[in-house]
Write an enzyme that holds these catalytic residues in place. Structure first.
Site, PDB file in Angstrom:
ATOM      1  N   CYS A 215      13.306  31.421  -3.868  1.00  0.00           N
ATOM      2  CA  CYS A 215      13.418  30.007  -4.153  1.00  0.00           C
ATOM      3  C   CYS A 215      12.256  29.564  -5.031  1.00  0.00           C
ATOM      4  CB  CYS A 215      13.365  29.215  -2.852  1.00  0.00           C
ATOM      5  SG  CYS A 215      14.612  29.726  -1.673  1.00  0.00           S
TER       6      CYS A 215
ATOM      7  N   GLY B 160      16.388  30.066  -8.269  1.00  0.00           N
ATOM      8  CA  GLY B 160      17.452  29.749  -7.319  1.00  0.00           C
ATOM      9  C   GLY B 160      18.463  28.816  -7.940  1.00  0.00           C
TER      10      GLY B 160
ATOM     11  N   ASN C 195       9.536  28.952   0.124  1.00  0.00           N
ATOM     12  CA  ASN C 195       9.899  30.123  -0.676  1.00  0.00           C
ATOM     13  C   ASN C 195       9.421  31.364   0.069  1.00  0.00           C
ATOM     14  OD1 ASN C 195       8.473  31.581  -3.694  1.00  0.00           O
ATOM     15  ND2 ASN C 195      10.338  32.087  -2.640  1.00  0.00           N
ATOM     16  N   GLY C 196      10.354  32.225   0.450  1.00  0.00           N
ATOM     17  CA  GLY C 196       9.972  33.460   1.128  1.00  0.00           C
ATOM     18  C   GLY C 196      10.892  33.751   2.289  1.00  0.00           C
TER      19      GLY C 196
ATOM     20  N   TYR D 182      10.428  41.411 -12.859  1.00  0.00           N
ATOM     21  CA  TYR D 182      11.764  40.847 -12.992  1.00  0.00           C
ATOM     22  C   TYR D 182      11.899  39.351 -12.667  1.00  0.00           C
ATOM     23  CZ  TYR D 182      16.673  40.071 -11.618  1.00  0.00           C
ATOM     24  OH  TYR D 182      17.924  39.554 -11.465  1.00  0.00           O
TER      25      TYR D 182
ATOM     26  N   ASP E 199      14.940  46.425 -16.491  1.00  0.00           N
ATOM     27  CA  ASP E 199      13.790  46.264 -15.596  1.00  0.00           C
ATOM     28  C   ASP E 199      13.879  47.135 -14.356  1.00  0.00           C
ATOM     29  OD1 ASP E 199      15.523  44.560 -13.868  1.00  0.00           O
ATOM     30  OD2 ASP E 199      15.305  43.198 -15.575  1.00  0.00           O
TER      31      ASP E 199
ATOM     32  N   CYS F  26       9.115  48.624  -1.904  1.00  0.00           N
ATOM     33  CA  CYS F  26      10.464  49.059  -2.252  1.00  0.00           C
ATOM     34  C   CYS F  26      10.469  50.274  -3.187  1.00  0.00           C
ATOM     35  CB  CYS F  26      11.265  47.899  -2.850  1.00  0.00           C
ATOM     36  SG  CYS F  26      10.413  47.079  -4.190  1.00  0.00           S
TER      37      CYS F  26
HETATM   38  S1  SF4 Z   1       9.200  45.239  -1.043  1.00  0.00           S
HETATM   39 FE1  SF4 Z   1       9.416  45.117  -3.304  1.00  0.00          FE
HETATM   40  S2  SF4 Z   1      10.581  43.235  -3.723  1.00  0.00           S
HETATM   41 FE2  SF4 Z   1       9.824  43.133  -1.592  1.00  0.00          FE
HETATM   42  S3  SF4 Z   1       7.917  41.988  -1.689  1.00  0.00           S
HETATM   43 FE3  SF4 Z   1       7.397  44.173  -1.821  1.00  0.00          FE
HETATM   44  S4  SF4 Z   1       7.386  44.648  -4.039  1.00  0.00           S
HETATM   45 FE4  SF4 Z   1       8.396  42.662  -3.795  1.00  0.00          FE
END
Ligand code: SF4
Length: 471
Positions: free
Chosen positions: A5, A34, A110-111, A256, A360, A450
């Site tokens: 958001c 958003g 946001n989060g 991104y 990306d 990630c």
């Molecule tokens: S897991 Fe990836 S997308 Fe999620 S907060 Fe960490 S870096 Fe950002």
């Protein structure tokens, strides 16, 4: 992959100045964060109190001229929403409002509060009645409970106490009667910045919101910082938890999510993406006729690759910017149709060309597969796909709507297997070291969960997601 958001909060130093139109323009600048709903809440001391309006859709569709006029007030907050927690419906739009005793409270968030389910259950057991399934409503009731239990009306103390039990990522703007409080989570995962313009103090998710208002950027929020405006100056408090918490700025904001013209934690997003393109060329020098981006977020990285290689930059995919969400399409065929609706090939630029295509990230791989198909149909001779982020091998638990591990193509396939699946001549992912160098922030201060499964906190395998994280 979708972001969370965007939030804005404005405090007028002069009680005759209306903030509503500035919030409106700030939300426009944050629209990329958003597109499902938008909302504004303002407060006026002249007897009108709180005014609030939310609607589904883009900012320009939700607010008509007279609505902005009717929202006039000397302080206010705004929100654009992409749902990560809670469904896409009007009741889940923000700012979320609650009242108790002499307080009128509006929250924009946001989060992702990853223990919100647990907190909600606790609050329901204590008699709180929920009307939405959002984190913001949980936050409202946590404030109310803390106020009642601690018998303090000091909002900084209340937020300090709440930060002890919140798990996850959050940047918040909170309107409490005629005052605004803004807060960044103790790991600083979500961006939050502050600026000044003549008679206003402004906080927002990204600096682009200040540019449109002609406001002067002051600084980023520190992780765990609460800012409030009393006596027409900026007052700051850092929550205790920030002292023991590892910083973890989300790497994907740079790759991104954020607009390229934003500056986050001292780094210009556009420059980071240029660097990514240059690094990609260093790691994967391809002999090609043209370098092309997958628009829009990959444009700066493609320019960076082109500058480093001397290969001309060109456009081979033209984006239809008026197409909304497409990810809910249930079948692969429908998803391909949706991609074609969004990206039209420019045959004259593609036919018989050796192409370096810059994107990306690859999440599920389905969009990339469709794009490559489109480029081949348009006559591209060779396609070399270069990705500005290492393989996404694990889900995000911090508020980014991504995919489960089963759905992530890089979690279940080698780079060679993905290359075969996509049918490209070569496939290169930027290395983690080169990405960190491109961002220019120490890896210890970034969340990279990630791409390397090294989340900022331990993740016990047998626990529910909301109990994983202890910042
Ligand atoms: S897991 Fe990836 S997308 Fe999620 S907060 Fe960490 S870096 Fe950002």
């Amino acid at each position: 992959m979708k972001d969370k958001c965007g939030i804005v909060g404005i405090h007028s130093k002069d009680s005759s100045k209306d903030v509503s139109s500035y919030i409106y323009y700030g939300l426009h600048a944050l629209q990329h964060r958003g597109q499902e709903s938008a909302g504004i809440a303002t407060y006026s001391d002249n007897g009108n109190g709180l005014k609030h309006y939310c609607g589904m859709g883009l900012v320009a569709d939700v607010f008509k001229d007279n609505q902005i006029d009717e929202l006039n007030g000397e302080v206010g907050i705004g929100h654009v929403r992409y749902s990560t927690t809670g469904q896409s419906k009007l009741e889940s739009s923000q700012p979320f409002i609650t009242t108790f005793d002499d307080f009128v409270i509006a929250i924009a968030h946001n989060g992702d509060i990853i223990n919100s389910k647990h907190l909600r259950k606790e609050l329901i057991d204590e008699g709180y009645e929920f009307i939405s399934d959002t984190d913001s409503e949980v936050l409202c009731y946590l404030i109310k409970r803390e106020y009642e239990n601690s018998k303090t009306n000091d909002m900084v103390e209340i937020l300090e106490n709440i930060s002890e039990i919140l798990l996850g990522s959050y940047s918040l703007v909170i309107l409490v009667n005629e005052d605004i409080y803004a807060m960044r989570d103790p790991a600083g995962m979500k961006p939050l910045v502050i600026a000044e313009k003549d008679d206003f103090y402004i906080v927002a998710s990204e600096t682009v919101a200040f540019d449109v208002m002609g406001a002067n950027f002051i600084r980023d929020f520190e992780p765990g910082e609460i800012v409030y405006f009393k006596d027409n100056k900026i007052n700051s408090h850092i929550v205790k938890k920030a002292k023991t918490c590892q910083k973890a700025h989300c790497m994907f904001e740079y790759v991104y999510f954020a607009r390229p013209d934003s500056v986050i934690d001292g780094k210009t997003v556009y420059q980071v993406r240029l660097n990514i393109g240059k690094e990609l060329y260093k790691e994967f020098p391809i002999d090609a006729d043209v370098v092309m981006p997958v628009p829009d977020s990959s444009i700066p990285a493609a320019i960076g690759y082109s500058r480093a290689s001397g290969i001309p930059y060109g456009e081979g995919l033209i984006k239809n910017r008026y197409v909304g969400r497409t990810f809910i399409m249930p079948t692969q065929e429908e998803r391909e149709l949706a991609v074609k609706l969004k990206m039209n090939p420019l045959v004259s630029e593609l036919k018989d060309k050796k192409i370096v295509l810059i994107d990306d990230s690859i999440v599920r791989g389905t969009t990339s597969e469709s794009l490559i198909e489109i480029l081949k149909e348009a006559g591209a001779k060779e396609i070399h796909l270069m990705i500005g982020c290492p393989p996404v091998i694990a889900p995000c638990y911090y508020g980014v709507a991504m995919a489960s591990k089963d759905e992530l193509v890089a979690a279940n396939n080698t780079v060679d297997e993905i290359k075969e699946k996509l049918g490209v001549d070569s496939l290169g992912y930027i290395s983690l070291d080169a990405l960190i160098d491109s961002i220019g922030i120490s890896s210890e201060d970034l969340c990279l969960g990630c791409v390397n499964e090294d989340y900022p906190t331990e993740i016990p395998k047998d626990l529910e997601v909301e109990t994983y994280y202890k910042f």
